[in-house]
Design an enzyme around this catalytic site. Structure first.
Site, short mmCIF file in Angstrom:
data_model
loop_
_atom_site.label_atom_id
_atom_site.label_comp_id
_atom_site.label_asym_id
_atom_site.label_seq_id
_atom_site.Cartn_x
_atom_site.Cartn_y
_atom_site.Cartn_z
N HIS A 1 42.87 31.64 36.81
CA HIS A 1 43.86 32.23 37.71
C HIS A 1 44.60 33.30 36.93
CE1 HIS A 1 46.92 32.46 40.87
NE2 HIS A 1 47.81 32.56 39.87
N HIS B 1 37.88 27.86 36.76
CA HIS B 1 38.06 29.29 37.01
C HIS B 1 39.29 29.74 36.23
CE1 HIS B 1 40.88 27.55 39.96
NE2 HIS B 1 41.53 28.73 39.90
N HIS C 1 47.84 33.16 48.17
CA HIS C 1 47.48 33.22 46.76
C HIS C 1 48.34 34.27 46.06
CE1 HIS C 1 43.86 33.31 43.76
NE2 HIS C 1 44.81 32.46 43.36
N ASP D 1 41.53 34.89 41.40
CA ASP D 1 40.73 33.97 40.58
C ASP D 1 39.49 34.69 40.07
OD1 ASP D 1 42.53 31.96 41.08
OD2 ASP D 1 41.34 31.06 42.72
#
Length: 276
Positions: A250, A248, A169, A173
């Site tokens: 990011h 969500h 990642h 998030d």
């Protein structure tokens, strides 16, 4: 035998001179025997010899001895006075030198104290300038805030998995239901606003400190490239566009506007005063 005095003006000899001359004359006559030859035998026989203490010569010697003693005493007194004066002068000179030395030491101490105070003032001014510069820098950078009010991190930075093409990642998030307001974490300028591939609808801001922040998977975008935004200003709404498994936000922190220049978003936000 008769003697005559030469004519003319002459100062009469002093008593001491006369006595001295008389004594010398008597001593001379006695030595040469003139007195004995001039006196008649009868006179010489009838006349008693005076005691030594009764002669004029002895008196003269006594006077001269007394005078010498007085001269010596006077010389001793004068020498004593001179010694006392010399001692007083030496003492005064020593006291003056002592006072001058004390004055020099006091002046040196005062100069050292003044120098220390000046150095302290310089150091204080320098520290004040540093504090002012830090304060100005903090004001320039501003205090950031969360991009979604009251939210929390649902997926951490560098989490691994097949969901990300790099294998990890690149941001974090924030939990957000679809349509939640997304705001700029700090003041900046919009450098990207539109479709971002796997990021879906995304926005990239250049912050006032030269860093960049990115907001992805938005359901809608409310700003355009080149627009200046302030801290807390709404720039879009959260969603699930692009490569997303559900609504969500990011969020990324970058050193450049491009993918791959990411840095730890949590540390970035905390460095700007945000509790994450």
């Amino acid at each position: 035998m008769a003697f005559t005095r030469a004519t003319g003006k002459h100062r009469a000899p002093s008593r001491l001179t006369r006595c001295g001359a008389k004594a010398v004359g008597i001593a001379t006559l006695a030595t040469t025997g003139v007195i004995g030859s001039l006196a008649s035998p009868a006179l010489a026989a009838d006349t008693e010899t005076p005691a030594p203490g009764e002669t004029g010569l002895s008196q003269v010697i006594a006077i001269e001895g007394d005078l010498a003693d007085r001269i010596d005493a006077q010389a001793d007194a004068q020498q004593h006075q001179a010694d006392v004066a010399a001692q007083a002068e030496a003492k005064a000179k020593a006291e003056a030198e002592k006072k001058a030395d004390a004055k020099r030491k006091a002046e040196a101490k005062a100069r050292a104290a003044a120098k220390a105070r000046a150095a302290a003032r310089v150091e204080e001014a320098r520290e004040s300038e540093v504090r002012a510069a830090r304060s100005a820098e903090r004001a320039r950078l501003g205090t950031f805030q969360l991009p979604v009010a009251g939210s929390y991190v649902s997926t951490g930075y560098k989490s691994s998995g097949s969901l990300w093409s790099s294998g990890s990642h690149s941001g974090i998030d924030f939990h957000a239901v679809s349509g939640s307001s997304v705001v700029a974490v700090g003041a900046g300028t919009v450098v990207e606003a539109g479709w971002g591939g796997a990021y879906g609808n995304n926005i990239v801001l250049r912050m006032t400190d030269g860093t960049y922040t990115q907001y992805g998977h938005l359901s809608s975008i409310g700003v355009s490239v080149g627009q200046s935004v302030g801290q807390g200003q709404r720039i879009g709404l959260s969603g699930s566009t692009g490569n997303s498994t559900g609504p969500h936000l990011h969020f990324e922190a970058r050193t450049t506007p491009s993918y791959g220049s990411d840095m730890d978003p949590v540390a970035y936000l905390r460095a700007h005063g945000v509790t994450v």
